[in-house]
Each structure stands twice: as structure tokens, then as C-alpha cells.
Design a protein around this motif. Structure first.
Motif, PDB file in Angstrom:
ATOM      1  N   ASP A   1       0.814  -1.214   0.000  1.00 47.42           N
ATOM      2  CA  ASP A   1       0.000   0.000   0.000  1.00 47.42           C
ATOM      3  C   ASP A   1       0.850   1.269   0.000  1.00 47.42           C
ATOM      4  OD1 ASP A   1      -2.422  -1.341  -0.055  1.00 47.42           O
ATOM      5  OD2 ASP A   1      -2.469  -1.559   2.132  1.00 47.42           O
TER       6      ASP A   1
ATOM      7  N   THR B   1      -8.437   2.073  -4.125  1.00 48.60           N
ATOM      8  CA  THR B   1      -7.685   1.174  -4.999  1.00 48.60           C
ATOM      9  C   THR B   1      -6.679   1.930  -5.858  1.00 48.60           C
ATOM     10  OG1 THR B   1      -9.626  -0.254  -5.162  1.00 48.60           O
ATOM     11  CG2 THR B   1      -7.894  -0.593  -6.795  1.00 48.60           C
TER      12      THR B   1
ATOM     13  N   ASP C   1      -4.266   0.712  -8.855  1.00 47.82           N
ATOM     14  CA  ASP C   1      -3.985  -0.421  -9.742  1.00 47.82           C
ATOM     15  C   ASP C   1      -2.856  -0.019 -10.689  1.00 47.82           C
ATOM     16  OD1 ASP C   1      -3.991  -2.579 -11.454  1.00 47.82           O
ATOM     17  OD2 ASP C   1      -6.008  -2.207 -12.252  1.00 47.82           O
TER      18      ASP C   1
END
Length: 189
Positions: free
Chosen positions: A114, A170, A172
Motif C-alpha cells: 500500500d 484502490t 492499480d
């Protein structure tokens, strides 16, 4: 290129400057002998190009393409840096606002899934949870409360999005996009 610091105001009369550190490894990056590529922000009116250690009287100082740390010490959470060839307050003042960068090609990826480096995020598409395209990441600003995504809006202009998990659920990298769950009206500010 990865921005790891920004030169602040001069510290004293011998050419030292304060540096706002923008890296998670300041003790590794800011050591004597470390070299940084310089970038003058667009909103600064400083000339760039070949530099001499001390410009001729009346001649403007030119920010060199590279600065090398001669010495560094820490004071109240900031690096106080002496760069090679910068030995008076006037030259130090001319460096104010200059960004210090390193080549991002040789960096190892962060261990935490993260955690992201700025250069990994710049240029990614930003989409709402329903798939609507909002724009692209122009840069990441590092504020006191949280990092901010500077969004270059598809409709023109820019907006700031707090880079917190509640708003950015999110990232990506493989898909080249960031999904955001924005509070109503955030892009209108």
C-alpha cells in the motif's frame, strides 16, 4: 526522476540551506557526497544552466544541473545542507525553491503493497467507482495532514484529492488507474 527534497531558505551566512525532505529514507539520501539533479519549479523566476561557484558581480546566479552535498546536519526535523560551491548567503538564496531529484530507475520497490512512490502514480488515470474518467494524476503534493493527488481534470483545470484509504480505495499500477470514492462536491472546489 523522483523528487526527494526542496531547498528552503538560507541558514546563516555561509551558504547553508534548509531542505524540506520528501523521502522515507532521509538518512540514506542526505549524506555528504550525495548528488542530486536540480529542477527549478515553473513558478520560480530563476535562470538555469552552467553555473560558477560565485557569479561575477552583477551577473545572475544560474542554478547548476546537479548539486552535491558537502555536509549535512539535522535541526528540528529539517536537513541543513551545505552544497559544494555554495559558500555565501546570496547564492544560497538563489537556490530557494529548487527541487532535488534522483533517478528513479535504480530504486527498489517499497516492501509495503500500500506504499507508492510519486513517480509510480504520475500519469495514472483517475476514475470514480462507477468507472467514470475524472482525469490523470499530474503530481503528488506532500501536505502536513496527508498526501494530495493533484488531478488534471478531463474537463480542464486541476483538483486536489486527499490520498487516504477512505477516498482512494484502490491503486492499480498494472491497470494504470486509481479508483476514487469522492465526497460530493470535492472536484468543484
Amino acid at each position: 526522476m523522483l523528487v526527494v527534497g526542496q531547498i528552503g531558505k538560507p541558514h546563516g551566512i555561509r551558504g547553508e540551506v534548509s531542505v524540506a525532505v520528501r523521502t522515507d529514507e532521509p538518512e540514506e539520501r542526505f549524506v555528504a557526497g550525495s548528488a542530486f539533479t536540480t529542477e527549478v519549479p515553473r513558478n520560480r523566476r530563476v535562470s538555469t544552466g552552467p553555473a560558477t561557484a560565485t557569479p561575477a558581480p552583477g551577473a545572475p546566479y544560474k542554478v547548476p544541473a546537479e548539486l552535491v552535498i558537502e555536509s549535512v546536519r539535522w535541526h528540528q526535523g529539517r536537513a541543513i545542507v551545505q552544497f559544494e560551491g555554495v559558500h555565501d548567503r546570496n547564492v544560497a538564496e538563489a537556490l530557494r525553491g529548487v527541487l532535488l531529484q534522483v533517478d528513479s530507475a535504480g530504486l527498489t520497490p517499497p516492501d509495503d503493497p500500500d506504499e507508492f512512490r510519486d513517480h509510480q502514480l504520475v500519469g495514472l488515470r483517475v476514475e470514480s467507482l462507477d468507472g467514470s474518467a475524472l482525469g490523470t494524476v499530474e503530481r503528488i503534493d506532500h501536505a502536513a495532514a496527508s498526501d494530495l493527488i493533484v488531478l488534471k481534470k478531463a474537463a480542464g483545470g486541476t483538483a486536489l484529492i486527499p490520498f487516504v484509504s477512505q477516498i482512494v480505495p484502490t491503486v492499480d499500477l498494472g491497470g494504470g488507474r486509481i479508483l476514487v470514492d469522492l465526497p460530493e462536491g470535492l472536484l468543484d472546489l
